[in-house]
Design a protein around this motif. Structure first.
Motif, PDB file in Angstrom:
ATOM      1  N   GLU A 111     147.844  55.099 -81.906  1.00 18.13           N
ATOM      2  CA  GLU A 111     147.185  56.095 -81.047  1.00 18.13           C
ATOM      3  C   GLU A 111     147.569  57.493 -81.502  1.00 18.13           C
ATOM      4  OE1 GLU A 111     144.799  55.452 -78.952  1.00 18.13           O
ATOM      5  OE2 GLU A 111     145.020  53.347 -79.516  1.00 18.13           O
ATOM      6  N   ASP A 140     139.151  48.431 -82.195  1.00 21.76           N
ATOM      7  CA  ASP A 140     140.067  49.244 -82.983  1.00 21.76           C
ATOM      8  C   ASP A 140     139.353  50.508 -83.460  1.00 21.76           C
ATOM      9  OD1 ASP A 140     138.591  48.653 -85.345  1.00 21.76           O
ATOM     10  OD2 ASP A 140     139.804  46.894 -85.758  1.00 21.76           O
ATOM     11  N   ARG A 141     140.023  51.285 -84.268  1.00 23.06           N
ATOM     12  CA  ARG A 141     139.455  52.575 -84.694  1.00 23.06           C
ATOM     13  C   ARG A 141     138.112  52.414 -85.397  1.00 23.06           C
ATOM     14  NH1 ARG A 141     144.774  55.679 -86.888  1.00 23.06           N
ATOM     15  NH2 ARG A 141     145.131  56.996 -85.062  1.00 23.06           N
ATOM     16  N   LEU A 170     144.449  51.216 -88.119  1.00 23.29           N
ATOM     17  CA  LEU A 170     143.531  50.669 -87.123  1.00 23.29           C
ATOM     18  C   LEU A 170     143.989  50.802 -85.681  1.00 23.29           C
ATOM     19  CD1 LEU A 170     142.510  47.342 -88.932  1.00 23.29           C
ATOM     20  CD2 LEU A 170     141.277  49.525 -88.891  1.00 23.29           C
ATOM     21  N   HIS A 171     145.298  50.858 -85.446  1.00 23.61           N
ATOM     22  CA  HIS A 171     145.762  50.699 -84.071  1.00 23.61           C
ATOM     23  C   HIS A 171     146.629  51.823 -83.527  1.00 23.61           C
ATOM     24  CE1 HIS A 171     144.057  46.744 -84.237  1.00 23.61           C
ATOM     25  NE2 HIS A 171     144.846  46.380 -85.239  1.00 23.61           N
TER      26      HIS A 171
END
Length: 208
Positions: free
Chosen positions: A56, A152-153, A53-54
């Motif tokens: 990069e 988030d993604r 989810l987080h």
């Protein structure tokens, strides 16, 4: 008496809020309660949550994403959920199998039958006593979830993706109305929680 309750729904539906409120209410009634979540209910799950989810980094392929979520579930069920249920604890999870079918199946377009088979293996046949499916329009949920932040993604996915996910949840609820209960989460928090508490009380045989 142990029980396994799960909370499902699109982004911003209030899953974490109502899972925590139910846990607090049951503890006030002297029940032993474990509140957990997916991904993130184990040490491995917390690492996978950041990755999924987080981080990069380029997002994983849909197939990879599916297997990472299921790796988290296999660990979560065997290390946390099943031992707690064996002790007579009431377990409340923020997301479980229905999210995998809705997001990776309906959202990503991966084959539902294959997902269901892999998920059954990952959870070792464990099924929730009852699943609270909190439902509201996608646009409202995303507005609640993201607010002024970047999200988030998953939250940053296209609107059409979230609409497919919501439709998937509806299909799952229609197929298993005995296990997945659809709750209107567009209402205020107190009205929603009243429904959650009453359903949980009924599932526990009238216990508070």
């Amino acid at each position: 008496m142990s029980a396994f309750f799960t909370f499902e729904g699109i982004e911003g539906a209030g899953k974490s809020t109502h899972a925590a409120r139910l846990a607090e209410a049951l503890r006030m009634g002297s029940s032993d309660v474990l509140l957990t979540r997916e991904p993130g209910g184990t040490e491995l799950g917390r690492a996978l949550r950041g990755l999924l989810l987080h981080e990069e980094t380029p997002p994983p392929l849909p197939e990879t994403e599916l297997l990472l979520y299921l790796a988290d579930r296999a660990e979560h069920v065997r290390r946390i959920i099943q031992p707690a249920l064996a002790r007579g604890t009431i377990v409340i999870a923020d997301r479980f199998s229905a999210s995998t079918l809705a997001y990776q199946g309906y959202g990503r377009g991966l084959p539902l039958e294959e997902i269901a088979g892999l998920d059954a293996f990952a959870r070792g046949g464990l099924e929730p006593t009852l699943t609270f499916l909190l439902d509201l329009p996608v646009e409202i949920g995303l507005r609640r979830a993201i607010g002024s932040g970047p999200g988030d993604r998953i939250e940053r996915e296209a609107l059409s993706f979230h609409q497919r996910v919501r439709a998937g949840f509806h299909a799952l609820a229609a197929a298993r109305p005995d296990r997945l209960v659809l709750i209107d989460a567009e209402r205020d928090v107190e009205h929603v929680f009243r429904d959650v508490a009453e359903l949980a009380r009924s599932a526990l045989g009238g216990r508070p």
